[in-house]
Design an enzyme around this catalytic site. Structure first.
Site, PDB file in Angstrom:
ATOM      1  N   HIS A  67       2.860   0.443  -1.754  1.00 40.05           N
ATOM      2  CA  HIS A  67       2.091  -0.634  -1.719  1.00 40.05           C
ATOM      3  C   HIS A  67       2.780  -2.111  -1.457  1.00 40.05           C
ATOM      4  O   HIS A  67       2.478  -3.005  -0.754  1.00 40.05           O
ATOM      5  CB  HIS A  67       1.459  -0.907  -3.244  1.00 40.05           C
ATOM      6  CG  HIS A  67       0.659  -2.201  -3.335  1.00 40.05           C
ATOM      7  ND1 HIS A  67       1.197  -3.435  -4.090  1.00 40.05           N
ATOM      8  CD2 HIS A  67      -0.441  -2.601  -2.715  1.00 40.05           C
ATOM      9  CE1 HIS A  67       0.406  -4.375  -4.102  1.00 40.05           C
ATOM     10  NE2 HIS A  67      -0.723  -3.819  -3.521  1.00 40.05           N
ATOM     11  N   GLU A  70       3.510  -2.350   2.298  1.00 41.98           N
ATOM     12  CA  GLU A  70       2.356  -2.689   3.066  1.00 41.98           C
ATOM     13  C   GLU A  70       2.077  -4.277   2.956  1.00 41.98           C
ATOM     14  O   GLU A  70       1.735  -4.954   4.005  1.00 41.98           O
ATOM     15  CB  GLU A  70       0.884  -2.168   2.094  1.00 41.98           C
ATOM     16  CG  GLU A  70      -0.374  -2.594   2.745  1.00 41.98           C
ATOM     17  CD  GLU A  70      -1.353  -2.730   1.512  1.00 41.98           C
ATOM     18  OE1 GLU A  70      -1.877  -4.006   1.609  1.00 41.98           O
ATOM     19  OE2 GLU A  70      -1.493  -2.000   0.653  1.00 41.98           O
ATOM     20  N   HIS A  71       2.423  -4.769   1.918  1.00 42.74           N
ATOM     21  CA  HIS A  71       2.503  -6.323   1.822  1.00 42.74           C
ATOM     22  C   HIS A  71       3.525  -6.716   2.827  1.00 42.74           C
ATOM     23  O   HIS A  71       3.106  -7.780   3.714  1.00 42.74           O
ATOM     24  CB  HIS A  71       2.699  -6.730   0.331  1.00 42.74           C
ATOM     25  CG  HIS A  71       1.881  -6.824  -0.437  1.00 42.74           C
ATOM     26  ND1 HIS A  71       1.221  -8.245  -1.146  1.00 42.74           N
ATOM     27  CD2 HIS A  71       0.987  -5.875  -0.992  1.00 42.74           C
ATOM     28  CE1 HIS A  71       0.191  -7.934  -1.827  1.00 42.74           C
ATOM     29  NE2 HIS A  71      -0.023  -6.419  -1.903  1.00 42.74           N
ATOM     30  N   GLU A 147      -0.382  -9.822  -9.124  1.00 51.79           N
ATOM     31  CA  GLU A 147      -1.424  -8.901  -8.825  1.00 51.79           C
ATOM     32  C   GLU A 147      -1.645  -7.914  -9.813  1.00 51.79           C
ATOM     33  O   GLU A 147      -2.777  -7.761 -10.430  1.00 51.79           O
ATOM     34  CB  GLU A 147      -1.249  -8.263  -7.348  1.00 51.79           C
ATOM     35  CG  GLU A 147      -2.451  -7.373  -7.074  1.00 51.79           C
ATOM     36  CD  GLU A 147      -2.193  -6.710  -5.761  1.00 51.79           C
ATOM     37  OE1 GLU A 147      -3.128  -6.094  -5.046  1.00 51.79           O
ATOM     38  OE2 GLU A 147      -1.172  -6.930  -5.065  1.00 51.79           O
TER      39      GLU A 147
END
Length: 456
Positions: A67, A70-71, A147
């Site tokens: 993840h 991905e950022h 987040e």
């Protein structure tokens, strides 16, 4: 972007003929797979790049790295500055995003049909030429920390779900939250992401799915032009991580600030991808069983637990038969005021016992099959969702053509098969139960973190 959905493929006898028509598959010399579905109803195209890597590929110490990467895929390459990828897509009238799940990471754009080359050029650039700048990593790491706080630690249901997974799974990598544990996020280094990128982001570990108003051979020519020159990578060989046999009921309690109690129950079940000695019809019978319990106002949960006995304020059932590894059949709900979680759990068990002792009716079977068909027809109307179905199946290790086989398999499910899977899998030794115990807001800090599936 958070992705949470049940994989419903559809039933062929009632679906329009365009469902899996006009699909072409290609393989580039570097190993990249291209799947193109022509859909000429609107002058748009959806382009999706799927990588076979997600949280279930990770190990302790770097959980959430898929993840995080991905950022970083939006933070610059050899020829693109930070966020320039998104700016170019927007300047061309397109929309784009990405998401990470347990079994895959995907990037997508929706564009006017004549601008597909822009998507391919940009995606090919960041497939092999990403630059992981340490200053950008530090800034984005703070974004992911926030987040996690907002979507997990401050959300009691998400908190419970994460703790539930960590309890239900011992050595299956589904134990890990997609976003990662907070301590791991805080300690990512640039070298961690660079190694992960080098290992998994390669043409021979990717599938490009294109759906829309295009010509398949022309798309193939574009793919060869932009992705063809990329060199393949020797990707890591995953060790088998087969969940140890559960030999007794597991329970967990989470105390967190919340207005209402909440509970989750999950039983270990097979999926299509993990069938060995089990009959091939079992996952489809479990899918139908989920619809019998929870698939509208006339289902058993709504009829008997919400309206009838008025035990549940809400209760749901779900099962994903197309994951990479064996999973769980889940039931979750909230009791009405004046009733307890124990009351709701007992009511659920009573419903499960009925499935074991009495055959479901033909009317129930027919209703759920028609309902799934109706839902699938609407979902198929979206070019994005069509691409999602193809990409998801391909990336978890299943042939995307399974969407057609699913049709016959669900239609063939019998009353006896529904009863058989209920008897076989809904037993205490494979059951995990989690309970959310509400606390006053601001009274105490939550001590155990939890996650969902996350995206850019």
């Amino acid at each position: 972007m958070v992705i949470k959905f049940r994989q419903i493929i559809g039933l062929a006898l009632l679906l329009p003929s365009f469902v899996m028509a006009n699909v072409s598959e290609y393989q580039l010399n570097n190993g990249l797979k291209l799947i193109v579905k022509e859909d000429h109803r609107a002058p748009v195209v959806v382009s999706q790049v799927w990588y076979k890597v997600g949280s279930s590929y990770e190990h302790n110490g770097i959980t959430g790295v898929s993840h995080m990467l991905e950022h970083m895929m939006f933070k610059g390459t050899e020829n693109l500055g930070p966020n320039e990828f998104s700016q170019i897509i927007a300047a061309n009238g397109g929309r784009e995003n990405a998401f990470t799940g347990q079994d895959y990471t995907a990037y997508f754009q929706t564009l006017e049909k004549d601008r597909l080359a822009i998507s391919f050029k940009l995606e090919a650039e960041r497939m092999r030429k990403l630059i992981i700048d340490n200053a950008e990593l530090v800034k984005e790491r703070d974004v992911v920390v926030e987040e996690r706080r907002m979507r997990t630690e401050d959300k009691p249901h998400a908190l419970l779900r994460e703790a539930f997974n960590a309890t239900a799974f011992v050595n299956s990598p589904y134990h890990h939250p997609v976003i990662g544990w907070m301590s791991d996020i805080n300690n990512y280094q640039a070298i961690d992401l660079q190694q992960w990128y080098q290992k998994w982001y390669a043409p021979n570990n990717a599938a490009v799915v294109v759906v829309g108003d295009v010509d398949a051979d022309e798309v193939y020519a574009l793919a060869k032009q932009y992705f063809g020159p990329l060199k393949p990578e020797i990707t890591a060989q995953l060790k088998p991580q087969i969940e140890v046999e559960q030999k007794g009921k597991r329970t967990i309690e989470i105390h967190a600030p919340a207005k209402l109690p909440y509970m989750m129950m999950g039983w270990k079940v097979p999926v299509v991808n993990t069938l060995t000695d089990e009959p091939e019809w079992e996952p489809y019978a479990l899918e139908v069983l989920a619809g019998i319990l929870d698939g509208g106002n006339s289902t058993r949960f709504a009829r008997d637990l919400v309206r009838g006995s008025e035990i549940a304020a809400g209760v749901s059932a779900g099962y994903d038969l197309f994951s990479r590894l064996a999973g769980l059949f889940l039931i979750a709900g909230t009791p009405v005021k004046g009733k307890t979680v124990a009351d709701l759990q007992q009511a659920v068990i009573t419903q499960i016992d009925l499935l074991k002792t009495e055959l479901v009716t033909e009317q129930e079977l027919k209703r759920i099959k028609v309902q799934v068909v109706t839902s699938a027809v609407y979902e198929r109307d979206s070019v994005f969702y069509q691409g999602m179905q193809i990409g998801m199946l391909e990336t978890v290790g299943l042939d995307w053509r399974l969407s057609d086989a699913y049709v016959e398999n669900v239609q063939a499910v019998t009353m006896q098969q529904v009863q058989a899977v209920a008897k076989k899998y809904f037993v205490d030794r494979g059951l995990t139960i989690a309970e959310l115990i509400p606390m006053p807001f601001g009274d105490q800090k939550v001590t155990m973190p939890v996650g969902e599936e996350y995206g850019h």
